[in-house]
Structures are given as structure tokens and as C-alpha cells.
Write a protein that holds these residues in place. Structure first.
Motif, PDB file in Angstrom:
ATOM      1  N   UNK A 114       0.849  -1.187   0.000  1.00 32.07           N
ATOM      2  CA  UNK A 114       0.000   0.000   0.000  1.00 32.07           C
ATOM      3  C   UNK A 114       0.883   1.235   0.000  1.00 32.07           C
ATOM      4  N   UNK A 115       0.768   2.085  -1.018  1.00 34.51           N
ATOM      5  CA  UNK A 115       1.602   3.269  -1.128  1.00 34.51           C
ATOM      6  C   UNK A 115       1.161   4.319  -0.104  1.00 34.51           C
ATOM      7  N   UNK A 116       2.086   5.146   0.287  1.00 36.96           N
ATOM      8  CA  UNK A 116       1.820   6.197   1.267  1.00 36.96           C
ATOM      9  C   UNK A 116       1.192   7.405   0.581  1.00 36.96           C
ATOM     10  N   UNK A 119      11.391  11.622  11.431  1.00 37.71           N
ATOM     11  CA  UNK A 119      11.624  11.069  10.097  1.00 37.71           C
ATOM     12  C   UNK A 119      10.460  10.138   9.776  1.00 37.71           C
ATOM     13  N   UNK A 120      10.183   9.970   8.474  1.00 36.02           N
ATOM     14  CA  UNK A 120       9.075   9.101   8.088  1.00 36.02           C
ATOM     15  C   UNK A 120       9.497   8.165   6.965  1.00 36.02           C
ATOM     16  N   UNK A 121       9.375   6.857   7.224  1.00 35.15           N
ATOM     17  CA  UNK A 121       9.575   5.849   6.192  1.00 35.15           C
ATOM     18  C   UNK A 121       8.278   5.719   5.404  1.00 35.15           C
ATOM     19  N   UNK A 122       8.387   5.759   4.071  1.00 32.58           N
ATOM     20  CA  UNK A 122       7.206   5.770   3.218  1.00 32.58           C
ATOM     21  C   UNK A 122       7.266   4.618   2.217  1.00 32.58           C
ATOM     22  N   UNK A 123       6.093   4.170   1.803  1.00 35.88           N
ATOM     23  CA  UNK A 123       5.970   3.078   0.838  1.00 35.88           C
ATOM     24  C   UNK A 123       5.841   3.666  -0.557  1.00 35.88           C
ATOM     25  N   UNK A 176      12.389   8.492   4.459  1.00 39.24           N
ATOM     26  CA  UNK A 176      13.277   7.330   4.555  1.00 39.24           C
ATOM     27  C   UNK A 176      12.832   6.273   3.556  1.00 39.24           C
ATOM     28  N   UNK A 177      13.793   5.733   2.804  1.00 39.16           N
ATOM     29  CA  UNK A 177      13.519   4.646   1.868  1.00 39.16           C
ATOM     30  C   UNK A 177      13.976   3.336   2.480  1.00 39.16           C
TER      31      UNK A 177
END
Length: 273
Positions: A146-148, A164-168, A199-200
Motif C-alpha cells: 500500500x503506497x503512502x 523522520x518518516x519511512x514511506x511506501x 526514509x527509503x
């Protein structure tokens, strides 16, 4: 060079490579590559690695020690912690940042628990990373997930206070191939909408040119683990195949360490463009 905190390098001009540590040879390999390239890097320890060692302290103290004597700035980070108590242990040990991963929980519970961790960590001067969306791969299935959504991400950051935020955006954890297809348009939209560094995760499955493009599109912290383990293990396997009577682990672990360090240095240069 003293141990630094992630927040000291995340706002700088260069991308922040973050490499996962399983054993002390990993930490040494990453530090050697950082010294060779002059880059600031992150040593990060996941909850799975903690489970492997039985507790955070043995590998955590080792990583902190490697960072403390390195000749280039290195931060130590807790990766993918789902337990508040593990976060607290990392803070007590001296980690400068943690990732609290409540992404599998219902949204309201994710927000509430993450916000609570952020308040506690900020009181100790520790930065917090979180995840929104489904990056995938943790169960071995490499679906796109599921993409962010950019607006959801902005609202999540405002509600939780994460740093920080890790995203899809199309990557997946633990991929052995490097053919993940990133959504660069989505990365750009997230970069514009979200007021904290992106963040990737799952970067081992992303080709070199796509990693560089992701940085240009707005990704700041790039997490890499499986790609390093591939090089480490291949080197160990070659040494043991070539020397079947070998019993000294320093010989084959040392070779793995050298191979991993070379790949870390190469990836740092890819990210720096």
C-alpha cells in the motif's frame, strides 16, 4: 571522531546512508567504508538482529564502540522496533535515534502509540522514525504493498511529532534482486507535503540508478541491509569452498568483512551521485 546523533546529519546536504548491523564484522565493515569515503553513515540494528543476539546490549554496545572510535561521524540507530521497551533500552544504551514501527496496527493505535514513544524519546533528546504505508517484504512476500498518501503522511507527522518518516513508494524488504520499481512522482509529492526527512526502506531491491534518482526526488535516509549480506555471504562461501579444511573464523569472516566494506563504499558513492 565522537559518536553523533542522526539529527546532526539528516538535515545536511548529503543523503544519509543507513546500513544494518548483524554482527560486529558488519559494523567494522561499514565504519571502514565510511572512513574511506569520508561519508557520515548510520549503523542500525533491527529488532530481528536483537532477537538473534538474545538482547540489544551485546550488539548495541559493539556498534556504539565502533562508532565512537571511527574517524568519520557515525550515528547508531534502532531499526524496526515494535516494542516500547526495546526503544527504552536503546535510549538507555545511548542510541541517538530509534525507529518505532507501528505500521501493522490500526491507524488510530499506530498514531497513539507512536506519539507516546515520540514524547518519551524527545524528553531524552532522541529522534524517532516511524513508518506509514506498507513497504512489504517482512514476511518474504514482495508485493508492491500500500503506497503512502502524501496528505495522510503530512497529517500523521503532525499528529505524532516524528522526526523522520519511512514511506511506501514501491520498494520491499529483503529482496535478492534489484528490480523494484519506485514511484518517483509519489516521492516528489511526499517530499513537498511532508515536513520531515523521508526514509527509503527496502533499498537493497533498488537498482543503482533508481537509488540516485530517489535521492534527487527527495529521499534523505536510505536503508540498506540485504545487499550487504549478499556480498558478505558470497565471500565467506568462496573462502570456505576454496579451503575446505579451514577452521579459523577470522579467515572467512575477515574476507566477508572486506567484501561488505567494498560494497558499502560503492553504494555511498552511488547515493552521493
Amino acid at each position: 571522531m565522537p559518536l553523533i546523533q542522526l539529527r546532526e546529519i539528516i538535515d545536511g546536504p548529503a543523503p544519509v546512508p543507513a546500513f544494518n548491523v548483524i554482527q560486529v564484522e558488519h559494523a567494522e565493515a561499514i565504519a571502514a567504508a565510511a572512513e574511506e569515503t569520508g561519508a557520515s553513515v548510520v549503523l542500525q540494528i533491527s529488532e530481528n538482529a536483537v532477537r538473534y543476539h538474545g538482547s540489544l546490549r551485546p550488539i548495541g554496545v559493539a556498534a556504539l564502540s565502533v562508532a565512537a572510535v571511527a574517524r568519520t561521524p557515525i550515528a547508531v540507530h534502532l531499526d524496526h522496533a515494535t516494542s516500547e521497551e526495546l526503544v527504552r533500552e536503546a535510549v538507555r544504551l545511548g542510541f541517538g535515534s530509534v525507529m518505532f514501527d507501528a505500521s501493522a496496527l490500526p491507524h488510530e493505535e499506530n498514531v497513539a502509540r507512536t506519539a507516546s514513544v515520540v514524547r518519551e524519546c524527545h524528553e531524552a533528546g532522541v529522534a524517532v522514525e516511524a513508518e506509514l504505508g506498507e513497504i512489504g517484504g517482512k514476511d518474504g512476500v514482495h508485493a508492491p504493498g500500500v503506497r503512502t498518501d502524501p496528505q495522510d503522511a503530512a497529517a500523521y507527522v503532525a499528529a505524532t511529532g516524528v522526526d523522520l518518516l519511512a514511506v511506501a513508494v514501491g520498494s520491499s524488504h529483503a529482496m535478492l534482486t534489484r528490480d523494484a520499481e519506485l514511484d518517483f512522482e509519489l516521492i516528489s509529492l511526499l517530499y513537498k507535503a511532508v515536513p520531515v526527512p523521508l526514509v527509503l526502506h527496502g533499498s537493497s531491491g533498488v537498482a543503482d540508478e533508481s537509488l540516485a534518482a530517489a535521492v534527487r526526488a527527495g529521499m534523505r535516509k536510505i536503508n540498506i541491509a540485504t545487499q550487504l549480506n549478499k556480498h558478505f555471504t558470497a565471500s565467506v562461501r568462496t573462502v570456505l569452498d576454496d579451503h575446505p579444511s579451514l577452521v579459523d573464523p577470522r579467515r572467512y569472516l575477515g574476507a566477508g568483512r572486506e567484501a561488505m566494506s567494498a560494497e558499502v563504499a560503492r553504494l555511498i558513492r552511488v547515493l552521493e551521485g
